[in-house]
Structures are given as C-alpha cells and as structure tokens.
Design an enzyme around this catalytic site. Structure first.
Site, mmCIF file in Angstrom:
data_model
loop_
_atom_site.group_PDB
_atom_site.id
_atom_site.type_symbol
_atom_site.label_atom_id
_atom_site.label_comp_id
_atom_site.label_asym_id
_atom_site.label_seq_id
_atom_site.Cartn_x
_atom_site.Cartn_y
_atom_site.Cartn_z
ATOM 1 C CB SER A 197 -0.965 -0.011 1.189
ATOM 2 O OG SER A 197 -1.917 -1.024 0.994
ATOM 3 C CE LYS A 210 -9.329 -5.862 5.243
ATOM 4 N NZ LYS A 210 -9.608 -6.470 3.947
ATOM 5 C CB ALA A 252 -11.876 -11.523 1.189
HETATM 6 P P1 NDP Z 1 -10.680 -15.309 6.176
HETATM 7 O O1 NDP Z 1 -9.692 -15.913 7.108
HETATM 8 O O2 NDP Z 1 -11.732 -14.390 6.693
HETATM 9 O O3 NDP Z 1 -11.453 -16.506 5.396
HETATM 10 C C1 NDP Z 1 -10.742 -17.559 4.857
HETATM 11 C C2 NDP Z 1 -11.659 -18.404 3.985
HETATM 12 O O4 NDP Z 1 -10.854 -19.379 3.307
HETATM 13 C C3 NDP Z 1 -12.722 -19.185 4.739
HETATM 14 O O5 NDP Z 1 -13.879 -19.258 3.947
HETATM 15 C C4 NDP Z 1 -12.065 -20.555 4.917
HETATM 16 O O6 NDP Z 1 -12.998 -21.610 5.054
HETATM 17 C C5 NDP Z 1 -11.353 -20.687 3.603
HETATM 18 N N1 NDP Z 1 -10.195 -21.607 3.626
HETATM 19 C C6 NDP Z 1 -9.042 -21.445 4.313
HETATM 20 N N2 NDP Z 1 -8.193 -22.473 4.047
HETATM 21 C C7 NDP Z 1 -8.834 -23.305 3.158
HETATM 22 C C8 NDP Z 1 -8.502 -24.515 2.517
HETATM 23 N N3 NDP Z 1 -7.305 -25.112 2.723
HETATM 24 N N4 NDP Z 1 -9.388 -25.091 1.665
HETATM 25 C C9 NDP Z 1 -10.591 -24.496 1.439
HETATM 26 N N5 NDP Z 1 -10.986 -23.328 2.046
HETATM 27 C C10 NDP Z 1 -10.107 -22.749 2.888
HETATM 28 O O7 NDP Z 1 -9.790 -14.617 5.027
HETATM 29 P P2 NDP Z 1 -10.177 -13.361 4.111
HETATM 30 O O8 NDP Z 1 -11.576 -13.557 3.669
HETATM 31 O O9 NDP Z 1 -9.817 -12.100 4.791
HETATM 32 O O10 NDP Z 1 -9.169 -13.503 2.869
HETATM 33 C C11 NDP Z 1 -9.318 -14.508 1.866
HETATM 34 C C12 NDP Z 1 -8.317 -14.316 0.730
HETATM 35 O O11 NDP Z 1 -8.580 -13.107 0.014
HETATM 36 C C13 NDP Z 1 -6.857 -14.218 1.177
HETATM 37 O O12 NDP Z 1 -6.078 -14.997 0.286
HETATM 38 C C14 NDP Z 1 -6.519 -12.745 1.033
HETATM 39 O O13 NDP Z 1 -5.141 -12.558 0.761
HETATM 40 C C15 NDP Z 1 -7.380 -12.378 -0.172
HETATM 41 N N6 NDP Z 1 -7.714 -10.916 -0.226
HETATM 42 C C16 NDP Z 1 -7.250 -10.185 -1.301
HETATM 43 C C17 NDP Z 1 -7.529 -8.838 -1.415
HETATM 44 C C18 NDP Z 1 -6.993 -8.053 -2.593
HETATM 45 O O14 NDP Z 1 -7.059 -6.809 -2.566
HETATM 46 N N7 NDP Z 1 -6.504 -8.689 -3.627
HETATM 47 C C19 NDP Z 1 -8.334 -8.122 -0.394
HETATM 48 C C20 NDP Z 1 -8.797 -8.982 0.687
HETATM 49 C C21 NDP Z 1 -8.471 -10.329 0.739
HETATM 50 P P3 NDP Z 1 -13.663 -21.995 6.498
HETATM 51 O O15 NDP Z 1 -14.762 -21.009 6.710
HETATM 52 O O16 NDP Z 1 -14.139 -23.381 6.319
HETATM 53 O O17 NDP Z 1 -12.548 -21.850 7.514
#
Ligand code: NDP
Length: 270
Positions: free
Chosen positions: A17, A66, A131
């Site tokens: 950023s 957040k 996200a």
């Molecule tokens: P969270 O920790 O809030 O959510 C993670 C999610 O991923 C949950 O739904 C979880 O499932 C799932 N998950 C984690 N590991 C696995 C796996 N091995 N197999 C299947 N599902 C899995 O994370 P965020 O929502 O904050 O972020 C998600 C992604 O988005 C990240 O990679 C982040 O870097 C990216 N991102 C990118 C942005 C950008 O500007 N490009 C902005 C914001 C985020 P469960 O509910 O079952 O645990």
C-alpha cells in the site's frame, strides 16, 4: 504539516500500500505522506487515535483489524455496514471517524477493466470469510443471474447467502454439492496462501469463463493453474488491490488516480 495516511495491520511489513499510494500522490500532485504501521494486537483503537492526534487524516486497515475498525467508527457507509468490516478510515468533521470498505468495489472495477460482464452471469464465489462478505454487495449490484457461495464450512456459506438474499439470487453450501457451469468463478478462500486447492468438480466452467483469484503473486496460484488447464481465462487479485486503494484515495483526497500504470509497475516488481 503534511496530511498523513497509513495502512494499519499486524504484521504489515509486506504491504504494498505505501508504494501504491506514493504513486497515486505523485500522479495527482497531492502532497501526502503514507506509511505502514504495525498496530498493537490489543489496542487498534488507541493506535488510530494516536495517529489522528499527529496529523493522521485517514488509514487503510488490513488483517487482523478490519472488524475492530468497523466497531470504532462513528458513521459507516452502507457497504461497510453490510460487510461488517472496514478497510478505509476517514477522519471527518468534529474528529468523527467515518468507515468504508473498498475491497468489493475494487474487485468489481478490476473485473470491469478486464471486460468481464456481471449482468446475467452465473457466478461462483469460493470461501465465506471477510473478503467474500465484502464483495457480495457490489457483485450483486451488477445484476448477475445468480451467485453461489461454496465454502469448506458449508453452514457459513449458507448463513452468508441468507444475509444478502434481499439483494439478488444468492445461495450457499459446501463444495460437494457444487454444480456448474459458471461464467465467473472467484476464489476468495485463503487456500492459495498455503498452495492448496479447494475440492472442485472438473466441469465447473462455462465456455469463455473467467477464473479470478483474490490472491496474487509472481507466479499463478494453484487455483489459476487448475482453471487455465480447464480452459478458463485467468486473473489474479493484484488489480483488486490497486483498485481498492484508488477508491480509498478518492475518499480521502477527492481525486481518482489512473490505476493502469500503477498496476503495471507493481506487476513488474512482483
Ligand atoms: P478469512 O480468514 O476471513 O477466510 C478464509 C476463507 O478461506 C474461509 O472461507 C475458509 O474456510 C477458507 N479456507 C481457508 N483455508 C482453506 C482450505 N485449505 N481449503 C478451502 N478453504 C479454505 O480470510 P479473508 O476472507 O480475509 O481472505 C481470503 C483471501 O482473500 C486471502 O487470500 C486474502 O489474501 C485475499 N484478499 C485479497 C484482497 C486483494 O485486494 N486482492 C483483499 C482482501 C483479501 P472456512 O470457513 O471453512 O474456515
């Protein structure tokens, strides 16, 4: 004193950023300072108030703050209220804090830049974390035919779908019940971080479908490689990162930077 902005996170040293906002400031001729600050895990609110006492005018907020940022705001945008999270803080009149979330609009703008049509599209979103919650409102505003949310913990996807059901046709469940084809598949899980792929059926993509991974890196993620092998067009989340930053910049300075050159510069530096 120069207006100060920052990104709060913990850890934060990896953040792109400061680079992005320095490029925006240069391009628009805005004299601002933008730094990365590691807020203490137990006192995010204190970190924000200390920052505003020292010419801080606004901030981006990333993992893990957040939700706490959402709670400290005096006023919120409708999309932040829906998302339950804030990635942009603005110090307003009378020292009141306004909160917004720009991740979702960042994703939609990036899709638009790449010519992806949301209207009438069959969209699959993988994941049900922060996200994904943040992108559902702007995605549904694009009037897709429907949005399916699939998550490892199926109940979370179902609950999320229910929260947004008033905005369009949206349903949620586990990976095992997935049934394509989809025109757009967005990976919003953090599985890519550990090089994992959610268990997806082979026949997921419609002809000319787009696969989008919110994660980005020097190399395509395992999800994007998997999608390319099945004929989908692939896009990573670098553009989303730059677009959400541009929307924050607009909230603070009232100017819209040209994101294309900044995205290209970042891409070369990955
Ligand atoms: P969270 O920790 O809030 O959510 C993670 C999610 O991923 C949950 O739904 C979880 O499932 C799932 N998950 C984690 N590991 C696995 C796996 N091995 N197999 C299947 N599902 C899995 O994370 P965020 O929502 O904050 O972020 C998600 C992604 O988005 C990240 O990679 C982040 O870097 C990216 N991102 C990118 C942005 C950008 O500007 N490009 C902005 C914001 C985020 P469960 O509910 O079952 O645990």
């Amino acid at each position: 004193m120069t207006d100060r902005y920052c990104v709060f996170g913990n850890p934060i040293s990896h953040s792109k950023s400061p680079l992005i906002h320095a490029a925006f400031a240069e391009q628009t001729g805005e004299a601002i300072e933008y730094t990365a600050i590691a807020a203490p895990l137990d006192d995010f609110t204190g970190a924000w108030h200390r920052f505003t006492a020292e010419a801080g005018r606004g901030a981006n907020v990333t993992v893990p703050f957040k939700e706490e940022a959402f709670r400290l705001c005096d006023t919120l945008s409708e999309r932040a209220r829906r998302a339950g999270a804030v990635n942009t803080l603005v110090l307003g009149k009378n020292a009141l804090t306004y909160g917004d979330t720009t991740d979702g609009v960042g994703l939609v703008r990036d899709l638009e830049h790449h010519g992806v049509t949301l209207e009438g599209a069959r969209i699959l979103v993988l994941g049900a974390g922060g996200a994904v919650r943040g992108v559902l409102e702007p995605l549904l505003a694009g009037q897709p035919r429907y949005v399916v949310i699939a998550n490892r913990t199926a109940a979370k996807a179902a609950a999320l779908a229910q929260d947004f059901a008033d905005l369009g046709e949206v349903r949620g469940g586990g990976f095992e019940t997935l049934d394509g084809p989809f025109d757009l598949v967005i990976n919003g899980t953090s599985a890519s971080l550990s090089g994992e792929l959610p268990p997806l059926p082979d026949a997921l993509f419609a002809p000319h479908a787009t696969a989008y991974d919110m994660m980005y890196g020097a190399e395509p993620t395992v999800f994007l490689r998997w999608a390319a092998a099945r004929g989908a067009r692939t896009l990573d989340g670098l553009g989303m990162l730059v677009e959400q930053a541009a929307e924050s910049f607009f909230q603070w300075r009232g100017k819209r930077p040209d994101t294309g050159p900044v995205r290209e510069r970042l891409r070369r530096a990955l």
